[in-house]
Design a protein around this motif. Structure first.
Motif, PDB file in Angstrom:
ATOM      1  N   ILE A  28      27.378  17.777  15.324  1.00  0.00           N
ATOM      2  CA  ILE A  28      28.538  18.596  14.980  1.00  0.00           C
ATOM      3  C   ILE A  28      28.084  20.050  15.018  1.00  0.00           C
ATOM      4  N   VAL A  29      28.801  20.865  15.791  1.00  0.00           N
ATOM      5  CA  VAL A  29      28.516  22.297  15.848  1.00  0.00           C
ATOM      6  C   VAL A  29      29.634  23.005  15.093  1.00  0.00           C
ATOM      7  N   SER A  30      29.307  23.528  13.924  1.00  0.00           N
ATOM      8  CA  SER A  30      30.284  24.214  13.083  1.00  0.00           C
ATOM      9  C   SER A  30      30.232  25.712  13.340  1.00  0.00           C
ATOM     10  N   VAL A  31      31.405  26.354  13.310  1.00  0.00           N
ATOM     11  CA  VAL A  31      31.438  27.809  13.533  1.00  0.00           C
ATOM     12  C   VAL A  31      31.222  28.592  12.239  1.00  0.00           C
ATOM     13  N   THR A  32      31.112  27.900  11.085  1.00  0.00           N
ATOM     14  CA  THR A  32      30.808  28.586   9.838  1.00  0.00           C
ATOM     15  C   THR A  32      29.871  27.720   8.990  1.00  0.00           C
ATOM     16  N   HIS A  33      29.093  28.370   8.145  1.00  0.00           N
ATOM     17  CA  HIS A  33      28.245  27.648   7.193  1.00  0.00           C
ATOM     18  C   HIS A  33      29.098  26.941   6.141  1.00  0.00           C
ATOM     19  N   ALA A  34      30.235  27.525   5.815  1.00  0.00           N
ATOM     20  CA  ALA A  34      31.114  26.921   4.805  1.00  0.00           C
ATOM     21  C   ALA A  34      31.652  25.575   5.279  1.00  0.00           C
ATOM     22  N   PHE A  35      32.008  25.480   6.571  1.00  0.00           N
ATOM     23  CA  PHE A  35      32.469  24.200   7.112  1.00  0.00           C
ATOM     24  C   PHE A  35      31.366  23.148   6.987  1.00  0.00           C
ATOM     25  N   LYS A  36      30.139  23.546   7.298  1.00  0.00           N
ATOM     26  CA  LYS A  36      29.019  22.607   7.194  1.00  0.00           C
ATOM     27  C   LYS A  36      28.870  22.123   5.757  1.00  0.00           C
ATOM     28  N   ASN A  37      28.921  23.025   4.806  1.00  0.00           N
ATOM     29  CA  ASN A  37      28.773  22.639   3.400  1.00  0.00           C
ATOM     30  C   ASN A  37      29.887  21.689   2.967  1.00  0.00           C
ATOM     31  N   GLU A  38      31.098  21.969   3.435  1.00  0.00           N
ATOM     32  CA  GLU A  38      32.221  21.101   3.052  1.00  0.00           C
ATOM     33  C   GLU A  38      32.044  19.698   3.605  1.00  0.00           C
ATOM     34  N   LEU A  39      31.587  19.590   4.842  1.00  0.00           N
ATOM     35  CA  LEU A  39      31.380  18.270   5.442  1.00  0.00           C
ATOM     36  C   LEU A  39      30.292  17.499   4.702  1.00  0.00           C
ATOM     37  N   ILE A  40      29.229  18.186   4.306  1.00  0.00           N
ATOM     38  CA  ILE A  40      28.161  17.531   3.561  1.00  0.00           C
ATOM     39  C   ILE A  40      28.697  17.003   2.229  1.00  0.00           C
ATOM     40  N   GLU A  41      29.539  17.800   1.563  1.00  0.00           N
ATOM     41  CA  GLU A  41      30.146  17.376   0.296  1.00  0.00           C
ATOM     42  C   GLU A  41      31.026  16.150   0.485  1.00  0.00           C
ATOM     43  N   ARG A  42      31.563  15.984   1.688  1.00  0.00           N
ATOM     44  CA  ARG A  42      32.426  14.832   1.976  1.00  0.00           C
ATOM     45  C   ARG A  42      31.650  13.645   2.519  1.00  0.00           C
ATOM     46  N   GLY A  43      30.334  13.730   2.500  1.00  0.00           N
ATOM     47  CA  GLY A  43      29.501  12.594   2.847  1.00  0.00           C
ATOM     48  C   GLY A  43      29.005  12.546   4.276  1.00  0.00           C
ATOM     49  N   VAL A  44      29.220  13.618   5.049  1.00  0.00           N
ATOM     50  CA  VAL A  44      28.723  13.654   6.423  1.00  0.00           C
ATOM     51  C   VAL A  44      27.252  14.063   6.412  1.00  0.00           C
ATOM     52  N   ASP A  45      26.458  13.447   7.260  1.00  0.00           N
ATOM     53  CA  ASP A  45      25.021  13.711   7.333  1.00  0.00           C
ATOM     54  C   ASP A  45      24.767  15.161   7.757  1.00  0.00           C
ATOM     55  N   GLY A  46      24.195  15.945   6.875  1.00  0.00           N
ATOM     56  CA  GLY A  46      23.933  17.347   7.164  1.00  0.00           C
ATOM     57  C   GLY A  46      22.898  17.569   8.242  1.00  0.00           C
ATOM     58  N   GLU A  47      22.040  16.550   8.502  1.00  0.00           N
ATOM     59  CA  GLU A  47      20.990  16.690   9.513  1.00  0.00           C
ATOM     60  C   GLU A  47      21.557  16.851  10.920  1.00  0.00           C
ATOM     61  N   LYS A  48      22.772  16.361  11.135  1.00  0.00           N
ATOM     62  CA  LYS A  48      23.341  16.444  12.487  1.00  0.00           C
ATOM     63  C   LYS A  48      24.356  17.590  12.623  1.00  0.00           C
ATOM     64  N   ILE A  49      24.422  18.459  11.616  1.00  0.00           N
ATOM     65  CA  ILE A  49      25.356  19.593  11.661  1.00  0.00           C
ATOM     66  C   ILE A  49      24.579  20.889  11.881  1.00  0.00           C
ATOM     67  N   ASP A  50      24.899  21.588  12.941  1.00  0.00           N
ATOM     68  CA  ASP A  50      24.323  22.901  13.210  1.00  0.00           C
ATOM     69  C   ASP A  50      25.424  23.942  13.141  1.00  0.00           C
ATOM     70  N   VAL A  51      25.064  25.159  12.804  1.00  0.00           N
ATOM     71  CA  VAL A  51      26.032  26.261  12.731  1.00  0.00           C
ATOM     72  C   VAL A  51      25.776  27.228  13.878  1.00  0.00           C
ATOM     73  N   VAL A  52      26.800  27.438  14.703  1.00  0.00           N
ATOM     74  CA  VAL A  52      26.759  28.446  15.764  1.00  0.00           C
ATOM     75  C   VAL A  52      27.993  29.319  15.573  1.00  0.00           C
ATOM     76  N   LEU A  53      27.778  30.487  15.013  1.00  0.00           N
ATOM     77  CA  LEU A  53      28.899  31.376  14.702  1.00  0.00           C
ATOM     78  C   LEU A  53      29.593  31.849  15.977  1.00  0.00           C
ATOM     79  N   ASN A  54      30.799  32.389  15.810  1.00  0.00           N
ATOM     80  CA  ASN A  54      31.421  33.096  16.919  1.00  0.00           C
ATOM     81  C   ASN A  54      30.658  34.397  17.158  1.00  0.00           C
ATOM     82  N   GLY A  55      30.936  35.027  18.263  1.00  0.00           N
ATOM     83  CA  GLY A  55      30.192  36.232  18.594  1.00  0.00           C
ATOM     84  C   GLY A  55      30.968  37.135  19.518  1.00  0.00           C
ATOM     85  N   VAL A  56      30.254  38.059  20.147  1.00  0.00           N
ATOM     86  CA  VAL A  56      30.888  39.064  20.987  1.00  0.00           C
ATOM     87  C   VAL A  56      30.128  39.203  22.301  1.00  0.00           C
ATOM     88  N   ASP A  57      30.874  39.326  23.373  1.00  0.00           N
ATOM     89  CA  ASP A  57      30.300  39.590  24.679  1.00  0.00           C
ATOM     90  C   ASP A  57      30.086  41.100  24.793  1.00  0.00           C
TER      91      ASP A  57
END
Length: 406
Positions: free
Chosen positions: A173-202
């Motif tokens: 799972i590639v989350s665009v925010t750290h908060a999304f990752k934390n929420e998924l972990i709280e809901r029982g999703v394995d945090g080891e398979k969640i990476d955070v890749v923020l949005n950015g700018v060209d």
């Protein structure tokens, strides 16, 4: 590596999901990867097919080295829950079947904000026995209830079950925010398979520049301090409050407020401006993506609002990164969370309370008169831009793909 990517939105659409996918994909192509994007005929947000395109069952074209496959869907405007669900489900079906005919993908990626696209990605990965990556751009269906589009119900609970199923079945799972990752972990999703890749700018497109003199003259913005809301006009943005800000500032002839874009709440903004007889507001229709740097150049400050809901504490509006690239300070009126932390940490703008008309108006007036503060925020914005370069984000994401395919 052959990356097969499913997304509802893709250029010439100019919203955040389309932009992120395209700007990542061209960098993957430049790095030597093969990229196939399955999408639909461009129609967001008005639900009208862009000129030069057709809603055909299957058509392909090459865009800057990206193999683009467009499939037929039920097309509707970005409004109305039932019609939007039909739109999403139709892409799930046609996107899945078209994915069966793409040659030798190494990884299958599907992006939200809604997850019917992710359903197609998971099904394809199961049939073709390839790793499945869920790119998480929004916590859906929670965002439906947050904006009042639908109340808690049996249907919502069923959607939440599907949501959790997809999280658990994804290889990554590639989350665009750290908060999304934390929420998924709280809901029982394995945090080891969640990476955070923020949005950015060209940064090759968004860089500090003088105001576009042609556009400034066209819209009567010469010599004015401009506060702009540029982007999708959605229910989540509470743009009626920005109209109220304009009403509050209407006696200050040195200031103009611009709204540029389209979406479900666009007509509401237009009607409110007309009803209030506001002469200090400039309304600009949705423009092609290549026009965005010119539009942004008109703005002295960017307005980034979201309605006052706890859900939006986890959201990071992607436009803040484009503003950093261009050295445009942000006036952010969103619930306190990850986005406000970024603005405060980088000193790239002013944070005020969500929906607080007085504070937003006061911040605009402050920056229009306090040149020392304005220049400080400008310089900090430019300095922050490279921290969120799309080059870095695309590289991080391709590294995740390489990791899970081995």
């Amino acid at each position: 590596m052959h990356i097969l990517f499913l997304t509802d939105n893709f250029p010439p659409e100019g919203n955040a999901p389309a932009t992120r996918t395209y700007e990542h994909a061209i960098r993957w192509v430049n790095a030597g990867h093969k990229v196939t994007v399955i999408t639909c005929a461009p129609n967001f947000p008005e639900g009208k097919i862009f000129e030069g395109f057709k809603n055909s069952w299957y058509q392909t074209h090459n865009l800057d080295g990206i193999n683009v496959v467009r499939v037929k869907t039920y097309i509707t405007a970005n409004e109305g829950f039932v019609k939007r669900i039909l739109d999403y489900m139709s892409f799930m079906v046609t996107g899945f079947f078209s994915g069966l005919f793409q040659k030798k993908p190494d990884v299958i990626v599907a992006t939200s904000p809604q997850f019917f696209c992710a359903c197609a990605g998971w099904a394809l990965s199961a049939v073709r026995r390839k790793p499945f990556v869920f790119e998480l751009r929004d916590i859906w269906p929670a965002s439906i209830t947050a904006v009042g589009a639908m109340k808690e119900s049996f249907a919502i609970r069923m959607l939440e079950k599907i949501e959790l199923f997809l999280y658990r079945r994804a290889d990554s799972i590639v989350s665009v925010t750290h908060a999304f990752k934390n929420e998924l972990i709280e809901r029982g999703v394995d945090g080891e398979k969640i990476d955070v890749v923020l949005n950015g700018v060209d940064l090759s497109k968004y860089e500090p520049q003088d105001k576009d003199t042609e556009l400034a003259k066209q819209y009567g913005l010469e010599g004015k301090f401009v506060a702009g809301y540029i982007g999708t006009h959605g229910m989540a943005h509470g743009l009626e409050h920005i109209v109220s800000v304009a009403e509050r500032l209407q006696d200050n002839d040195d200031i103009r407020i611009i709204f540029a874009g389209g979406g479900a709440a666009r007509q509401k903004v237009v009607d409110l401006v007309e009803q209030k007889g506001l002469k200090n507001v400039v309304l600009i229709d949705r423009q092609p993506k290549e026009m965005m740097p010119r539009l942004w150049s008109l703005c002295d400050v960017s307005l980034v609002p979201l309605i006052n809901s706890d859900l939006f504490r986890t959201v990071i509006p992607s436009k803040i990164f484009e503003c950093m690239g261009m050295g445009i300070p942000t006036i952010m009126s969103v619930p306190e969370g990850e986005a406000t932390e970024i603005i405060c940490k980088t000193n790239s703008g002013i944070v005020v309370e969500s929906e607080n008309v007085d504070q937003i108006a006061a911040s605009i007036e402050k920056l229009s008169t306090d040149n020392v503060l304005f220049q400080e925020l400008q310089k900090s914005s430019v300095k922050a831009g490279p921290l969120y370069s799309r080059d870095l984000m695309a590289e991080d994401m391709s590294a995740i793909f390489e990791r899970i395919r081995t």
